[in-house]
Design a protein around this motif. Structure first.
Motif, PDB file in Angstrom:
ATOM      1  N   ASP A 156       0.838  -1.191   0.000  1.00  0.00           N
ATOM      2  CA  ASP A 156       0.000   0.000   0.000  1.00  0.00           C
ATOM      3  C   ASP A 156       0.877   1.247   0.000  1.00  0.00           C
ATOM      4  OD1 ASP A 156       0.932  -0.002   2.659  1.00  0.00           O
ATOM      5  OD2 ASP A 156      -0.879  -0.978   3.392  1.00  0.00           O
ATOM      6  N   ALA A 157       0.274   2.378   0.255  1.00  0.00           N
ATOM      7  CA  ALA A 157       0.976   3.660   0.109  1.00  0.00           C
ATOM      8  C   ALA A 157       1.731   4.079   1.357  1.00  0.00           C
ATOM      9  CB  ALA A 157      -0.041   4.744  -0.269  1.00  0.00           C
ATOM     10  N   PHE A 158       1.636   3.309   2.450  1.00  0.00           N
ATOM     11  CA  PHE A 158       2.360   3.691   3.652  1.00  0.00           C
ATOM     12  C   PHE A 158       3.866   3.565   3.430  1.00  0.00           C
ATOM     13  CE2 PHE A 158      -1.736   2.109   5.515  1.00  0.00           C
ATOM     14  CZ  PHE A 158      -2.206   3.364   5.897  1.00  0.00           C
ATOM     15  N   ALA A 159       4.623   4.465   4.042  1.00  0.00           N
ATOM     16  CA  ALA A 159       6.069   4.519   3.802  1.00  0.00           C
ATOM     17  C   ALA A 159       6.794   3.315   4.367  1.00  0.00           C
ATOM     18  CB  ALA A 159       6.647   5.801   4.403  1.00  0.00           C
ATOM     19  N   ALA A 160       6.298   2.748   5.451  1.00  0.00           N
ATOM     20  CA  ALA A 160       6.935   1.584   6.080  1.00  0.00           C
ATOM     21  C   ALA A 160       5.948   0.938   7.018  1.00  0.00           C
ATOM     22  CB  ALA A 160       8.201   2.008   6.834  1.00  0.00           C
ATOM     23  N   HIS A 161       6.243  -0.322   7.384  1.00  0.00           N
ATOM     24  CA  HIS A 161       5.381  -1.119   8.251  1.00  0.00           C
ATOM     25  C   HIS A 161       6.273  -1.844   9.253  1.00  0.00           C
ATOM     26  CE1 HIS A 161       3.765  -0.789   4.191  1.00  0.00           C
ATOM     27  NE2 HIS A 161       2.530  -0.892   4.676  1.00  0.00           N
ATOM     28  N   ILE A 162       5.918  -1.817  10.538  1.00  0.00           N
ATOM     29  CA  ILE A 162       6.680  -2.523  11.570  1.00  0.00           C
ATOM     30  C   ILE A 162       5.714  -3.100  12.605  1.00  0.00           C
ATOM     31  CG2 ILE A 162       8.760  -1.122  11.290  1.00  0.00           C
ATOM     32  CD1 ILE A 162       7.975   0.342  13.879  1.00  0.00           C
ATOM     33  N   GLU A 163       6.248  -3.965  13.465  1.00  0.00           N
ATOM     34  CA  GLU A 163       5.534  -4.576  14.581  1.00  0.00           C
ATOM     35  C   GLU A 163       4.230  -5.260  14.161  1.00  0.00           C
ATOM     36  OE1 GLU A 163       7.482  -1.796  18.084  1.00  0.00           O
ATOM     37  OE2 GLU A 163       5.331  -1.630  17.704  1.00  0.00           O
TER      38      GLU A 163
END
Length: 418
Positions: free
Chosen positions: A10-17
């Motif tokens: 998706d368009a989010f810059a990064a994903h964590i946790e």
């Protein structure tokens, strides 16, 4: 080697946790949540699968959220197939403040109700709230439990909040261990049969190491044992320079047998030895659990183990997922270690050799750059499904930025195959 499925695109810059839960009414329905970066802010987003994790649908930010410094998601389903997401909604600033909120989904993650405040931080912060849901012979709706660390308040330390009406309202949080104060780290909770509930967390030892501490309840969280120190390590991980991957312990409880499993990593700076450790106990109503001495599941001076997670399936197999960072290449993989069925539950588990879950090692230095560090988050996820399937879920930078991947792993006897 298992097939890796990409959860986020998706368009989010990064994903964590990332965290993941399996719907007990439909093992093909998986619900995932993670922190997402929106420019300089952080929000919470959810993803759902209805084919056992092969494909995923993105559902964006949780309703009512305006990204700021939100985080620490956990997810769980109750026995009726209702899903819940718990997370911190916090404001950035010198005196960070935040509450623990809970969202409910009745359709497997397609939509969510407006959130309920489970723990109010007031002038302080609710940190690392961990959601657990009662199992076994319980009334309907079943209890929801949230263990968390409070700091910046008069009640600094580990607390528990409980809902007895399916997450509609939560009782005021109660202190479980105020003696540790702000030194407590990363509480996690797991509910077993017959009203049993366990909470474990990290605390400082007298010589500067880390102690794994546990409290237990046998009456649906009405009362708890005194805190017990059940394991100790010099440190959980080394300094990784410009990469941050700190973590706490992991915890799982078998739904029927009373088996409780806690995993953590240990690192000895003097020898460079990294260890993956497991300790177990058997929950028993009205009695203080006896924890077994922590066993070494894996050890290496060429690999650093980070961010363990643990799950127990319906055949009493214990699975531990863990990041494995190569000292030589500085590339990271996800490993999964699965035990033989633990019968009786008091017997020490025997583990098969580790399975490499990731089809490609990745460079953790490509994680999100916060301006001071490359951040992989503080934990990953692991869940067990009916039919002896384990679902690890993790942050991965093989695409050049932090995305979420998962896999479905089926153990057979002493070997593992996808």
């Amino acid at each position: 080697m298992p097939t890796n499925a990409r959860v986020t695109d998706d368009a989010f810059a990064a994903h964590i946790e990332p965290v993941l839960a399996v719907n007990p009414r439909d093992p093909h329905n998986l619900l995932a949540a993670c922190r997402v970066f929106v420019r300089s802010s952080i929000g919470l987003a959810t993803y759902a699968s209805f084919d056992g994790g092969d494909t995923w649908r993105e559902h964006g930010l949780l309703p009512g959220l305006v990204p700021d410094y939100d985080g620490n998601p956990t997810v769980a389903f109750d026995g009726h197939g209702r899903g819940f997401v718990c997370g911190v909604v916090a404001a950035q600033g010198p005196s960070r403040q935040g509450d623990a909120l809970v969202w409910r989904t009745d359709d497997g993650g397609r939509s969510f109700r407006p959130p309920v405040t489970a723990i109010a931080g007031g002038l302080g912060l609710v940190d690392h709230p961990w959601l657990a849901i009662g199992t076994g012979l319980l009334p309907s709706p079943v209890p929801l439990y949230i263990a968390a660390r409070m700091y910046g308040t008069a009640d600094d330390g580990v607390v528990l909040a409980r809902s007895m009406d399916g997450g509609r309202t939560f009782e005021s949080p109660r202190a479980l261990d105020s003696a540790t104060g702000a030194q407590a780290t990363a509480p996690v909770a797991a509910a077993g049969p017959d009203g049993s509930l366990t909470v474990v967390y990290g605390a400082r030892s007298h010589d500067g190491g880390v102690v794994l501490r546990a409290v237990s309840s046998g009456d649906h969280g009405e009362s708890f044992t005194a805190p017990q120190d059940v394991a100790e390590v010099p440190a959980m991980a080394p300094d990784l320079g410009d990469v941050t991957a700190r973590s706490g312990p992991a915890l799982a409880a078998a739904p029927d047998s009373g088996l409780v499993c806690a995993a953590l990593t240990g690192f000895d700076e003097a020898t460079g030895m990294s260890r993956l450790l497991l300790t177990t106990s058997t929950a028993s109503a009205g009695r203080t659990p006896l924890w077994n001495e922590a066993m070494t599941v894996a050890a290496s001076d060429k690999t650093v183990f980070l961010q363990p997670q643990v799950a127990v399936d319906d055949s009493l197999r214990i699975a531990i997922s863990v990041y494995a960072l190569s000292v030589a290449t500085l590339r990271m993989d996800v490993l999964l270690l699965v035990s033989d069925p633990v019968r009786p539950a008091t017997m020490p588990p025997t583990f098969a050799p580790p399975l490499r879950v990731t089809t490609r090692a990745f460079d953790p230095r490509q994680a999100i750059d916060t301006g001071s560090t490359h951040w992989l988050g503080n934990y990953q996820g692991l869940a067990a499904a009916a039919g002896q399937v384990f679902h690890p879920i993790w942050t991965d930078t093989r695409t050049g930025r932090a995305q979420i991947f998962t896999a479905a792993v089926r153990p057979h006897g002493r070997s593992l195959r996808a």
